[in-house]
Design an enzyme around this catalytic site. Structure first.
Site, PDB file in Angstrom:
ATOM      1  N   HIS A   1      94.556  71.527  52.918  1.00 49.60           N
ATOM      2  CA  HIS A   1      94.303  73.056  53.557  1.00 49.60           C
ATOM      3  C   HIS A   1      94.150  73.924  52.378  1.00 49.60           C
ATOM      4  O   HIS A   1      95.050  74.049  51.289  1.00 49.60           O
ATOM      5  CB  HIS A   1      95.057  73.426  54.751  1.00 49.60           C
ATOM      6  CG  HIS A   1      94.534  72.609  55.857  1.00 49.60           C
ATOM      7  ND1 HIS A   1      95.102  72.892  57.177  1.00 49.60           N
ATOM      8  CD2 HIS A   1      94.176  71.663  56.013  1.00 49.60           C
ATOM      9  CE1 HIS A   1      94.898  72.023  57.936  1.00 49.60           C
ATOM     10  NE2 HIS A   1      94.076  71.121  57.417  1.00 49.60           N
TER      11      HIS A   1
ATOM     12  N   GLU B   1      95.571  76.984  52.618  1.00 47.68           N
ATOM     13  CA  GLU B   1      96.629  77.831  52.300  1.00 47.68           C
ATOM     14  C   GLU B   1      97.619  76.774  51.516  1.00 47.68           C
ATOM     15  O   GLU B   1      98.352  77.341  50.791  1.00 47.68           O
ATOM     16  CB  GLU B   1      97.366  77.833  53.783  1.00 47.68           C
ATOM     17  CG  GLU B   1      96.614  78.522  54.680  1.00 47.68           C
ATOM     18  CD  GLU B   1      95.642  77.733  55.678  1.00 47.68           C
ATOM     19  OE1 GLU B   1      95.288  78.232  56.902  1.00 47.68           O
ATOM     20  OE2 GLU B   1      95.175  76.684  55.132  1.00 47.68           O
TER      21      GLU B   1
ATOM     22  N   CYS C   1      97.056  76.110  60.299  1.00 46.80           N
ATOM     23  CA  CYS C   1      97.676  75.182  61.192  1.00 46.80           C
ATOM     24  C   CYS C   1      99.422  75.206  61.278  1.00 46.80           C
ATOM     25  O   CYS C   1      99.663  75.983  60.590  1.00 46.80           O
ATOM     26  CB  CYS C   1      97.251  73.743  60.922  1.00 46.80           C
ATOM     27  SG  CYS C   1      97.994  73.193  59.499  1.00 46.80           S
TER      28      CYS C   1
ATOM     29  N   CYS D   1     100.520  74.269  57.879  1.00 48.49           N
ATOM     30  CA  CYS D   1     100.503  75.467  56.866  1.00 48.49           C
ATOM     31  C   CYS D   1     101.650  76.455  57.247  1.00 48.49           C
ATOM     32  O   CYS D   1     102.185  77.118  56.373  1.00 48.49           O
ATOM     33  CB  CYS D   1      99.040  75.790  56.825  1.00 48.49           C
ATOM     34  SG  CYS D   1      97.880  74.509  56.140  1.00 48.49           S
TER      35      CYS D   1
END
Length: 151
Positions: free
Chosen positions: A79, A81, A107, A110
């Site tokens: 991801h 992040e 999510c 993260c």
């Protein structure tokens, strides 16, 4: 939201264009900012040295019919992040107390990384089907703000 929030969200969307995600609409960008200075950026894509989904010509998650917001470990990409946080670690940049701007709600995986990295505020625009992450942010006291674009 102030003018800086708008500027940094625009930057998150610019960074999202670098995504190597095969699926349209799943291009995510993140920017970590401290004292109005960009520390790092990240986008969703395969780790360095691995083939991207675009290079593979398919999305493994779509192929396996995995719903969005579930089974994050089954994907070639990480991801946005996570990429931004990892870039800070790689470069030796302290992001404790920073703000993370992201095109989408983080999510739960993260969220846990954001909390442990010491990021104090998360600004995002688009939702993500993972309400569990909201509990983490609430409990940890991380400020989570939904971005409203300028008109």
């Amino acid at each position: 939201m102030d003018k800086w929030d708008h500027r940094f969200m625009k930057m998150a969307y610019l960074i999202s264009e670098w995504s190597s995600c095969f699926v349209e609409g799943r291009k995510i960008g993140a920017v970590i900012v401290k004292d109005k200075r960009i520390m790092t950026t990240g986008y969703n894509g395969a780790p360095a040295g691995l083939k991207t989904c675009k290079e593979r010509g398919e999305c493994l998650r779509r192929k396996m019919n995995i719903p969005s917001g579930t089974r994050a470990e089954i994907c070639y990409a990480i991801h946005a992040e996570q990429n931004a946080i990892l870039q800070a670690a790689k470069l030796g940049l302290a992001i404790d107390g920073a703000t993370l701007y992201c095109t989408h709600q983080p999510c739960s995986v993260c969220a846990k990384m954001i909390i442990n990295a010491g990021i104090q505020r998360v600004v995002y625009e688009q939702g993500y089907p993972d309400d569990f992450s909201l509990e983490f942010f609430r409990e940890a006291g991380v400020v989570l703000e939904r971005y409203q674009p300028e008109n």
